[in-house]
Design an enzyme around this catalytic site. Structure first.
Site, PDB file in Angstrom:
ATOM      1  CG  HIS A  55      -8.101  -7.157  -6.507  1.00 28.91           C
ATOM      2  ND1 HIS A  55      -7.293  -8.260  -6.367  1.00 28.91           N
ATOM      3  CD2 HIS A  55      -7.876  -6.689  -7.766  1.00 28.91           C
ATOM      4  CE1 HIS A  55      -6.596  -8.445  -7.478  1.00 28.91           C
ATOM      5  NE2 HIS A  55      -6.939  -7.506  -8.354  1.00 28.91           N
ATOM      6  CG  HIS A  57      -8.871  -6.082 -11.155  1.00 28.88           C
ATOM      7  ND1 HIS A  57      -7.586  -5.657 -10.912  1.00 28.88           N
ATOM      8  CD2 HIS A  57      -9.603  -4.958 -11.397  1.00 28.88           C
ATOM      9  CE1 HIS A  57      -7.548  -4.332 -10.993  1.00 28.88           C
ATOM     10  NE2 HIS A  57      -8.761  -3.885 -11.272  1.00 28.88           N
ATOM     11  CG  ASP A  59      -6.941 -10.968 -13.110  1.00 31.11           C
ATOM     12  OD1 ASP A  59      -7.579  -9.947 -12.799  1.00 31.11           O
ATOM     13  OD2 ASP A  59      -5.728 -11.121 -12.833  1.00 31.11           O
ATOM     14  CG  HIS A  60      -7.551 -11.406  -8.856  1.00 32.00           C
ATOM     15  ND1 HIS A  60      -6.445 -11.759  -8.137  1.00 32.00           N
ATOM     16  CD2 HIS A  60      -7.096 -10.703  -9.921  1.00 32.00           C
ATOM     17  CE1 HIS A  60      -5.355 -11.275  -8.737  1.00 32.00           C
ATOM     18  NE2 HIS A  60      -5.731 -10.630  -9.814  1.00 32.00           N
ATOM     19  CG  HIS A 113      -4.074  -3.727  -8.072  1.00 26.33           C
ATOM     20  ND1 HIS A 113      -3.401  -3.570  -9.253  1.00 26.33           N
ATOM     21  CD2 HIS A 113      -4.991  -4.709  -8.290  1.00 26.33           C
ATOM     22  CE1 HIS A 113      -3.889  -4.421 -10.155  1.00 26.33           C
ATOM     23  NE2 HIS A 113      -4.847  -5.114  -9.589  1.00 26.33           N
ATOM     24  CG  ASP A 130      -3.349  -8.524  -9.034  1.00 29.00           C
ATOM     25  OD1 ASP A 130      -2.865  -9.649  -8.864  1.00 29.00           O
ATOM     26  OD2 ASP A 130      -4.133  -8.253  -9.966  1.00 29.00           O
ATOM     27  CG  HIS A 168      -0.844 -11.737 -11.827  1.00 28.64           C
ATOM     28  ND1 HIS A 168      -1.454 -12.064 -13.015  1.00 28.64           N
ATOM     29  CD2 HIS A 168      -1.739 -11.004 -11.125  1.00 28.64           C
ATOM     30  CE1 HIS A 168      -2.673 -11.541 -13.033  1.00 28.64           C
ATOM     31  NE2 HIS A 168      -2.879 -10.891 -11.892  1.00 28.64           N
TER      32      HIS A 168
HETATM   33 FE    FE Z   1      -4.674  -9.719 -11.377  1.00 28.45          FE
HETATM   34 ZN    ZN Z   2      -5.889  -7.004 -10.252  1.00 28.06          ZN
END
Ligand code: FE
Ligand code: ZN
Length: 256
Positions: A55, A57, A59-60, A113, A130, A168
């Protein structure tokens, strides 16, 4: 022989690295940061074949740009999200094959999410970003509770020995909430003891395995009387529909 290794990133992200230990070809899932990936690739003389993204985001996906400058590999990601660097758009039921790892992945749409969130499933393993966490699930940033509930149902219909590679390390804090929801669930108490043990040794609690999640993850247990009663007691309501229970549980967790 495929080894699956978590590369820690940021505070609690895992970038999953899949390596063929014979020929050293590898793929990575959700590189939010490029540097820790580059370190591992160089240290072990790996050959990167592809990047998989669940996805949008940061942080990915934040490491894509720097990685493809160094390694011009295909980047696979959700067709329904705009992610810079993704050049292979994936839809539900698509299949992708990586010859050097002899691995095939089936794509699932798992919105909730984010709107276009996807999962990568290969026999015995699921990379779910996530969406599902050990003892928890992702926050509803873009989707509805109903969408997320349906996405999690897709995951729970997989074989129960499927390993769950979450993105995570949230396990222990999720378990504390799970214990509050189901104080008499022995599987939760056992999982807390194990997570504490692993944490003391600085080891990841992941991957999880689906059959364990079915026993302890409250978000997968919205049909269980213990969860239904607990949610209703917390809210002073009389809900019974699993989607409504799920929604109330998610809201409860958001402020826990
Ligand atoms: Fe994340
Ligand atoms: Zn995420």
């Amino acid at each position: 022989m495929i080894n699956i290794i978590p590369i820690p990133a940021f505070k609690d992200n895992y970038i999953w690295l899949l390596v063929n230990s014979i020929n050293h070809h590898c793929i990575i899932v959700d590189p939010g940061d490029a540097l820790p990936v580059i370190d591992v690739i160089k240290q072990h003389n790996l050959i990167l074949d592809a990047i998989l993204i669940t996805h949008h985001h940061n942080d990915h996906s934040g490491g894509i740009k720097q990685l493809i400058e160094l390694y011009p590999v295909p980047v696979y990601g959700p067709a329904q999200e705009h992610i810079t660097g993704v050049d292979h758009l994936l839809h539900e039921h698509d299949e992708i094959y990586f010859e050097n790892l002899a691995m095939k992945f089936l794509i699932f749409d798992i919105p909730g999410h984010t709107k276009g969130h996807i999962a990568f499933y290969s026999t015995g393993m699921l990379f779910c970003g996530d969406t599902l966490f050990s003892a928890g699930c992702g926050r509803l940033f873009e989707g509805t509770a109903e969408q997320m509930f349906h996405s999690l149902s897709k995951i729970t219909s997989l074989p129960t020995d499927t390993l769950i590679y979450c993105a995570h390390e949230y396990t222990l804090s999720n378990l504390r909430f799970a214990q509050c929801v189901e104080p008499n669930n022995i599987h939760i108490n056992e999982a807390i003891a194990l997570a504490n043990q692993l944490g003391e040794q600085n080891l990841p609690t992941l991957p999880s395995v689906l059959y364990k999640e079915l026993l302890m993850n409250p978000f997968l247990r919205c049909h269980a009387d213990s969860v239904i009663n607990s949610v209703n007691h917390h809210n002073g309501e009389q809900l019974s529909d699993p989607v409504n229970i799920f929604q109330a549980l998610r809201t409860w967790k958001d402020t826990f």
